[in-house]
Motif scaffolding. Structure first.
Motif, PDB file in Angstrom:
ATOM      1  N   LYS A  26       4.255   2.613 -13.311  1.00 42.40           N
ATOM      2  CA  LYS A  26       3.615   3.103 -12.097  1.00 42.40           C
ATOM      3  C   LYS A  26       2.146   3.387 -12.376  1.00 42.40           C
ATOM      4  O   LYS A  26       1.751   3.682 -13.508  1.00 42.40           O
ATOM      5  CB  LYS A  26       4.306   4.365 -11.573  1.00 42.40           C
ATOM      6  CG  LYS A  26       4.381   5.524 -12.561  1.00 42.40           C
ATOM      7  CD  LYS A  26       5.168   6.677 -11.961  1.00 42.40           C
ATOM      8  CE  LYS A  26       5.322   7.835 -12.964  1.00 42.40           C
ATOM      9  NZ  LYS A  26       6.094   8.948 -12.370  1.00 42.40           N
ATOM     10  N   ILE A  41      -2.907   7.700  -4.339  1.00 38.58           N
ATOM     11  CA  ILE A  41      -1.892   6.687  -4.047  1.00 38.58           C
ATOM     12  C   ILE A  41      -1.087   6.426  -5.319  1.00 38.58           C
ATOM     13  O   ILE A  41      -1.645   6.343  -6.415  1.00 38.58           O
ATOM     14  CB  ILE A  41      -2.539   5.380  -3.559  1.00 38.58           C
ATOM     15  CG1 ILE A  41      -3.389   5.641  -2.305  1.00 38.58           C
ATOM     16  CG2 ILE A  41      -1.479   4.328  -3.262  1.00 38.58           C
ATOM     17  CD1 ILE A  41      -4.195   4.437  -1.866  1.00 38.58           C
ATOM     18  N   VAL A  43       1.663   3.693  -6.941  1.00 34.36           N
ATOM     19  CA  VAL A  43       2.238   2.365  -6.743  1.00 34.36           C
ATOM     20  C   VAL A  43       3.090   1.993  -7.951  1.00 34.36           C
ATOM     21  O   VAL A  43       2.759   2.322  -9.094  1.00 34.36           O
ATOM     22  CB  VAL A  43       1.129   1.302  -6.518  1.00 34.36           C
ATOM     23  CG1 VAL A  43       0.206   1.215  -7.717  1.00 34.36           C
ATOM     24  CG2 VAL A  43       1.736  -0.067  -6.217  1.00 34.36           C
ATOM     25  N   PRO A  45       4.034  -1.339  -9.521  1.00 38.25           N
ATOM     26  CA  PRO A  45       3.722  -2.778  -9.434  1.00 38.25           C
ATOM     27  C   PRO A  45       4.952  -3.676  -9.469  1.00 38.25           C
ATOM     28  O   PRO A  45       4.968  -4.734  -8.839  1.00 38.25           O
ATOM     29  CB  PRO A  45       2.820  -3.022 -10.654  1.00 38.25           C
ATOM     30  CG  PRO A  45       2.235  -1.677 -10.964  1.00 38.25           C
ATOM     31  CD  PRO A  45       3.310  -0.697 -10.630  1.00 38.25           C
ATOM     32  N   LEU A  53       7.594  -4.111  -3.736  1.00 37.90           N
ATOM     33  CA  LEU A  53       6.470  -3.258  -4.115  1.00 37.90           C
ATOM     34  C   LEU A  53       6.720  -1.872  -3.532  1.00 37.90           C
ATOM     35  O   LEU A  53       7.080  -1.740  -2.361  1.00 37.90           O
ATOM     36  CB  LEU A  53       5.155  -3.822  -3.558  1.00 37.90           C
ATOM     37  CG  LEU A  53       3.892  -3.017  -3.877  1.00 37.90           C
ATOM     38  CD1 LEU A  53       3.517  -3.186  -5.342  1.00 37.90           C
ATOM     39  CD2 LEU A  53       2.731  -3.452  -2.981  1.00 37.90           C
ATOM     40  N   SER A  54       6.540  -0.825  -4.349  1.00 38.51           N
ATOM     41  CA  SER A  54       6.799   0.550  -3.898  1.00 38.51           C
ATOM     42  C   SER A  54       5.479   1.302  -3.814  1.00 38.51           C
ATOM     43  O   SER A  54       4.720   1.360  -4.781  1.00 38.51           O
ATOM     44  CB  SER A  54       7.751   1.265  -4.864  1.00 38.51           C
ATOM     45  OG  SER A  54       8.968   0.547  -4.986  1.00 38.51           O
ATOM     46  N   LEU A  55       5.206   1.885  -2.639  1.00 46.52           N
ATOM     47  CA  LEU A  55       3.952   2.600  -2.389  1.00 46.52           C
ATOM     48  C   LEU A  55       4.253   4.005  -1.890  1.00 46.52           C
ATOM     49  O   LEU A  55       5.126   4.203  -1.049  1.00 46.52           O
ATOM     50  CB  LEU A  55       3.106   1.879  -1.329  1.00 46.52           C
ATOM     51  CG  LEU A  55       2.306   0.650  -1.744  1.00 46.52           C
ATOM     52  CD1 LEU A  55       1.529   0.126  -0.552  1.00 46.52           C
ATOM     53  CD2 LEU A  55       1.368   0.979  -2.878  1.00 46.52           C
ATOM     54  N   TYR A  56       3.477   4.988  -2.397  1.00 47.04           N
ATOM     55  CA  TYR A  56       3.673   6.372  -1.985  1.00 47.04           C
ATOM     56  C   TYR A  56       2.320   7.073  -1.875  1.00 47.04           C
ATOM     57  O   TYR A  56       1.352   6.694  -2.545  1.00 47.04           O
ATOM     58  CB  TYR A  56       4.536   7.141  -3.000  1.00 47.04           C
ATOM     59  CG  TYR A  56       5.865   6.496  -3.308  1.00 47.04           C
ATOM     60  CD1 TYR A  56       7.000   6.806  -2.568  1.00 47.04           C
ATOM     61  CD2 TYR A  56       5.978   5.565  -4.339  1.00 47.04           C
ATOM     62  CE1 TYR A  56       8.219   6.216  -2.850  1.00 47.04           C
ATOM     63  CE2 TYR A  56       7.192   4.959  -4.629  1.00 47.04           C
ATOM     64  CZ  TYR A  56       8.312   5.286  -3.882  1.00 47.04           C
ATOM     65  OH  TYR A  56       9.513   4.700  -4.157  1.00 47.04           O
ATOM     66  N   VAL A  79      -1.364  -2.809   2.574  1.00 48.78           N
ATOM     67  CA  VAL A  79      -2.010  -3.819   1.744  1.00 48.78           C
ATOM     68  C   VAL A  79      -3.008  -4.490   2.674  1.00 48.78           C
ATOM     69  O   VAL A  79      -2.634  -5.023   3.713  1.00 48.78           O
ATOM     70  CB  VAL A  79      -0.983  -4.828   1.194  1.00 48.78           C
ATOM     71  CG1 VAL A  79      -1.695  -5.930   0.428  1.00 48.78           C
ATOM     72  CG2 VAL A  79       0.023  -4.122   0.303  1.00 48.78           C
ATOM     73  N   ILE A 124      -5.210  -1.641  -1.688  1.00 44.53           N
ATOM     74  CA  ILE A 124      -4.292  -0.741  -0.985  1.00 44.53           C
ATOM     75  C   ILE A 124      -5.121   0.300  -0.252  1.00 44.53           C
ATOM     76  O   ILE A 124      -6.026   0.901  -0.828  1.00 44.53           O
ATOM     77  CB  ILE A 124      -3.329  -0.049  -1.958  1.00 44.53           C
ATOM     78  CG1 ILE A 124      -2.526  -1.094  -2.747  1.00 44.53           C
ATOM     79  CG2 ILE A 124      -2.384   0.886  -1.208  1.00 44.53           C
ATOM     80  CD1 ILE A 124      -1.647  -0.492  -3.826  1.00 44.53           C
TER      81      ILE A 124
END
Length: 376
Positions: A26, A41, A43, A45, A53-56, A79, A124
């Protein structure tokens, strides 16, 4: 999210270069601030235990915030120009990050035709709108000069770094071969060639000494006497690389000229940059002076306002007294008006009575006169 201009709203764009080469499970972006609260942010990868893809959105200082803290925010993660997901969450100590574990399939993300990874770079964007914060955060209002201070502080660091760092130039050795072997020179020619070579070697190589140096080397390479074995080896070695020496020198001259040009341009840019910074310092001083002048004027305005307020209070007091007297005058005038009308009516009645009385008196006077004439 709807676009609004207020302190509770902000956005941040994170550029991740060489995205496909990232080995970390991460990654965190640098922190950014919205409404006095820090965010970043997060992420994954390669996905957070998923093939997406995991985004928080994450609260970086959650461990140091007061007990019972919360931040309720509406936010979107995207994105750039491709995928945009929006949600709302109340961040707290147990849930300091929130987002999308399955934001976009990794196969779709890495597909070259999808356009998500231009030059292996992922962009992002986070947009955050703060709804509530517990405990409240004090936000200092932005000053009109903050953007100048921020920019020129960075410029000052660049100027200082440029002043402390010098530019070093490396030297290069050059070799060149000479002309073809000539006839065996005389002792006098050898001595003359040795003297010519010494004169050439006493200074830096210049193109105008090429022929002279080549001739001296050619003469000495053909000499049978007057040179030590070491000198002969040095001459032959140098002659064998004479063309390379000349070529290297020409290349050096060109590169050095380009270097000097860029150095001159760099110095000019630096002078302009330094002048801009000095002007910024002057502007900042002028702004400070204007601020002090403004504060002094405000103080005087407050004093004048107090004086004017006292005068205004006096005017209002006199106005109220005048209005009160005016009201009394109005009442008195109304009473006089009513009395006047009543007296006019009574006067008319009295006048009529007087007229009737005068008529009666006239008859009585006539009778009186007749009676008086008969007896007197």
């Amino acid at each position: 999210m709807d676009a609004q201009n207020d302190v509770n709203r902000g956005e941040f764009t994170w550029k991740i270069s060489y995205f496909t080469e990232q080995d970390a499970t991460k990654l965190y972006s640098e922190a950014f601030t919205v409404s006095g609260c820090e965010w970043r942010i997060l992420v994954f990868p390669k996905g957070n235990d998923t093939d997406h893809l995991s985004l928080y959105l994450n609260v970086p200082d959650s461990a140091t915030l007061p007990y019972g803290w919360t931040r309720k925010a509406k936010f979107s993660l995207s994105v750039i120009d491709q995928v945009n997901n929006e949600t709302q969450h109340e961040f707290n100590a147990s849930e300091s990050d929130w987002g999308y574990t399955t934001f976009i399939p990794l196969t779709e993300l890495h597909d070259r035709t999808g356009g998500y990874l231009a030059n292996d770079t992922l962009l992002i964007k986070a947009e955050v709108y703060i709804l509530t914060v517990t405990p409240p955060v004090n936000i200092q209002p932005a000053r009109p000069t903050d953007k100048f201070d921020s920019y020129f502080t960075g410029l000052e660091e660049l100027v200082n770094a440029a002043e402390t760092n010098g530019v070093g130039v490396g030297s290069s050795s050059c070799h060149q071969d000479g002309a073809l072997a000539a006839e065996i020179p005389t002792v006098e020619e050898v001595e003359k060639a040795k003297q010519s070579l010494k004169e050439c070697l006493s200074d830096l190589f210049k193109l105008n000494m090429k022929e002279r140096l080549s001739e001296a080397l050619s003469t000495l390479s053909s000499a049978r006497t007057g040179l030590s074995p070491e000198q002969q080896i040095a001459i032959e070695t140098f002659r064998a690389n004479f063309s390379d020496f000349t070529s290297d020198f020409l290349t050096f001259e060109q590169d050095n000229a380009e270097f000097e040009l860029h150095k001159l341009q760099k110095d000019r840019r630096f002078f302009t940059m330094k002048k801009s910074h000095e002007t910024h310092v002057l502007y900042k001083q002028l702004m400070d002076d204007l601020t002090k002048e403004e504060e002094e004027l405000k103080r005087k305005m407050e004093e004048v306002k107090e004086e004017l307020k006292r005068k205004m209070d006096g005017v209002n007091s006199r106005r109220n007294k005048l209005l009160s007297d005016w009201e009394i005058l109005l009442v008195d005038s109304d009473e006089a008006k009513l009395g006047y009308k009543d007296e006019m009516k009574k006067l008319a009645e009295a006048e009529e009575k007087k007229r009737i009385a005068e008529e009666r008196m006239s008859r009585s006077t006539t009778a009186w006169s007749n009676l008086k004439a008969q007896f007197c």
